[in-house]
Design an enzyme around this catalytic site. Structure first.
Site, mmCIF file in Angstrom:
data_model
loop_
_atom_site.group_PDB
_atom_site.id
_atom_site.type_symbol
_atom_site.label_atom_id
_atom_site.label_comp_id
_atom_site.label_asym_id
_atom_site.label_seq_id
_atom_site.Cartn_x
_atom_site.Cartn_y
_atom_site.Cartn_z
ATOM 1 N N GLY A 197 1.054 -1.180 0.363
ATOM 2 C CA GLY A 197 0.115 0.019 -0.246
ATOM 3 C C GLY A 197 1.138 1.154 -0.216
ATOM 4 N N LEU A 240 6.955 2.217 4.706
ATOM 5 C CA LEU A 240 8.287 2.046 3.216
ATOM 6 C C LEU A 240 8.744 3.248 3.692
ATOM 7 C CD1 LEU A 240 5.622 1.071 0.388
ATOM 8 C CD2 LEU A 240 7.618 -0.039 0.736
ATOM 9 N N HIS A 272 -3.467 1.232 8.143
ATOM 10 C CA HIS A 272 -2.634 1.685 7.723
ATOM 11 C C HIS A 272 -2.846 3.804 6.534
ATOM 12 C CE1 HIS A 272 2.553 1.678 7.988
ATOM 13 N NE2 HIS A 272 2.210 1.791 6.785
HETATM 14 C C1 LIG Z 1 6.779 -1.418 4.514
HETATM 15 C C2 LIG Z 1 6.234 -2.984 4.028
HETATM 16 C C3 LIG Z 1 7.549 -4.170 5.434
HETATM 17 C C4 LIG Z 1 7.522 -2.735 2.291
HETATM 18 C C5 LIG Z 1 5.000 -3.386 4.364
HETATM 19 N N1 LIG Z 1 4.620 -4.110 3.439
HETATM 20 C C6 LIG Z 1 4.292 -5.449 4.451
HETATM 21 O O1 LIG Z 1 3.845 -5.456 5.050
HETATM 22 N N2 LIG Z 1 4.203 -6.668 3.521
HETATM 23 C C7 LIG Z 1 3.256 -7.680 4.319
HETATM 24 C C8 LIG Z 1 2.749 -8.123 5.489
HETATM 25 C C9 LIG Z 1 1.950 -9.368 5.393
HETATM 26 F F1 LIG Z 1 1.643 -9.034 7.016
HETATM 27 C C10 LIG Z 1 1.701 -10.444 4.581
HETATM 28 C C11 LIG Z 1 2.339 -10.339 3.842
HETATM 29 F F2 LIG Z 1 2.360 -10.548 2.766
HETATM 30 C C12 LIG Z 1 3.234 -8.978 3.521
HETATM 31 C C13 LIG Z 1 4.184 -2.330 2.860
HETATM 32 O O2 LIG Z 1 4.432 -2.022 2.204
HETATM 33 N N3 LIG Z 1 3.473 -1.445 4.025
HETATM 34 C C14 LIG Z 1 2.796 0.064 2.895
HETATM 35 C C15 LIG Z 1 3.696 1.129 3.884
HETATM 36 O O3 LIG Z 1 4.133 1.239 4.172
HETATM 37 N N4 LIG Z 1 2.337 2.103 3.214
HETATM 38 O O4 LIG Z 1 2.681 3.355 3.798
HETATM 39 C C16 LIG Z 1 2.793 -1.767 5.673
HETATM 40 C C17 LIG Z 1 2.180 -2.652 5.841
HETATM 41 C C18 LIG Z 1 1.900 -2.350 7.644
HETATM 42 C C19 LIG Z 1 1.155 -2.769 7.373
HETATM 43 C C20 LIG Z 1 0.017 -2.385 6.033
HETATM 44 C C21 LIG Z 1 0.962 -1.606 4.877
HETATM 45 ZN ZN LIG Z 2 3.362 3.550 6.141
#
Ligand SMILES: CC(C)(C)[C@H](NC(=O)Nc1cc(F)cc(F)c1)C(=O)N(CC(=O)NO)CC1CCCC1
Ligand SMILES: [Zn+2]
Length: 184
Positions: free
Chosen positions: A60, A111, A153
Site C-alpha cells: 500500500g 515504506l 495504515h
Molecule cells: C513496509 C513494508 C514492510 C514493505 C510493508 N509490507 C508489508 O507489511 N507486507 C506484508 C505484510 C503482511 F502481513 C503479509 C504480507 F504478505 C506482506 C508495506 O508495504 N507497508 C505499506 C506502507 O508503508 N504504506 O504506507 C506497510 C504495511 C504495514 C501494515 C499495512 C501496510
Molecule cells: Zn506506511
C-alpha cells in the site's frame, strides 16, 4: 515510474500534515499521480522489477509518502484466502468499524520508515470504507484481515499518523483488549 527515491522518509513534514480532500471530478494530474501510486505498489511486488529498481515489496502507499498532500491511496494486497484487493482511491473514509480489534503479530513497518520499530499496532478487525475510485465511481468496501489493516495504515497517513504512534510506549507487546492477532 515511481521508485524509492520518490518516497519521503520519517521526519519529512509531509508525513505529519493532514492531507487535503481531492476536489472531484479529479483532475487529469491527480488521476495520473494515483495511477502511478498503484503501479508502484504492483511493481514493488514483481521480483524482477523490485530487484532491478531496488523497490521494497509494498502492499500500500499514501500520497503524502510521495510528498503529495492529497487524500489518495493505492492498495494491492491478497487476503489469507488469496483474494486480490487492488484499489486506487480518492478521499477514502472509514464510515464504521468493529469494536473487535486485530494486529499483525510481527508488528508493522512502513515504506517511509527505514528502521524496524517493534510492537503491536492495534487496528480495527473490520471496517467499512467509502471512497471514489480513479474512474470516478463511488465505492463502499467491507474489509477484514490484512486488507483492513492496510487500509487503516494508509488512511492514517492521510491524517499525519504513523503506525508507531499506536504502539504502547510502556510495553510495546502488551496484550491488546478485544484483539486477535492476524495469522498472516
Ligand atoms: C513496509 C513494508 C514492510 C514493505 C510493508 N509490507 C508489508 O507489511 N507486507 C506484508 C505484510 C503482511 F502481513 C503479509 C504480507 F504478505 C506482506 C508495506 O508495504 N507497508 C505499506 C506502507 O508503508 N504504506 O504506507 C506497510 C504495511 C504495514 C501494515 C499495512 C501496510
Ligand atoms: Zn506506511
Amino acid at each position: 515510474m515511481l521508485t524509492m527515491d520518490d518516497i519521503v522518509r520519517d521526519g519529512h513534514p509531509s508525513l505529519r500534515k493532514p492531507a487535503d480532500e481531492v476536489i472531484l471530478p479529479a483532475s487529469d494530474e491527480d488521476k495520473e499521480i494515483l495511477n502511478k501510486m498503484l503501479e508502484f505498489v504492483k511493481n514493488s511486488q514483481n521480483p524482477e522489477l523490485a530487484e532491478k529498481f531496488g523497490l521494497r515489496p509494498g502492499i500500500g502507499l499514501a500520497a503524502p509518502q510521495i510528498n503529495v498532500s492529497k487524500r489518495m491511496i493505492a492498495v494491492h494486497v491478497h487476503d489469507d484466502k488469496g483474494n486480490l484487493y487492488s484499489y486506487a482511491l480518492f478521499n477514502p473514509k472509514i464510515i464504521s468499524h468493529s469494536i473487535e480489534r486485530a494486529y499483525l503479530p510481527g508488528g508493522e513497518g512502513c515504506l517511509s520508515v527505514d528502521e524496524q520499530i517493534p510492537g503491536y499496532v492495534p487496528r480495527y478487525a473490520r471496517i467499512t470504507v467509502t471512497a471514489t475510485n480513479v474512474d470516478g465511481e463511488k465505492i463502499k468496501l467491507r474489509l477484514k484481515g490484512l486488507p483492513a489493516i492496510v487500509f487503516q495504515h494508509e488512511i492514517d497517513h492521510l491524517n499525519g499518523v504513523m503506525f508507531y504512534d499506536h504502539i504502547n510506549k510502556e510495553d510495546p507487546f502488551a496484550e491488546i483488549q478485544d484483539a486477535n492477532p492476524l495469522s498472516n
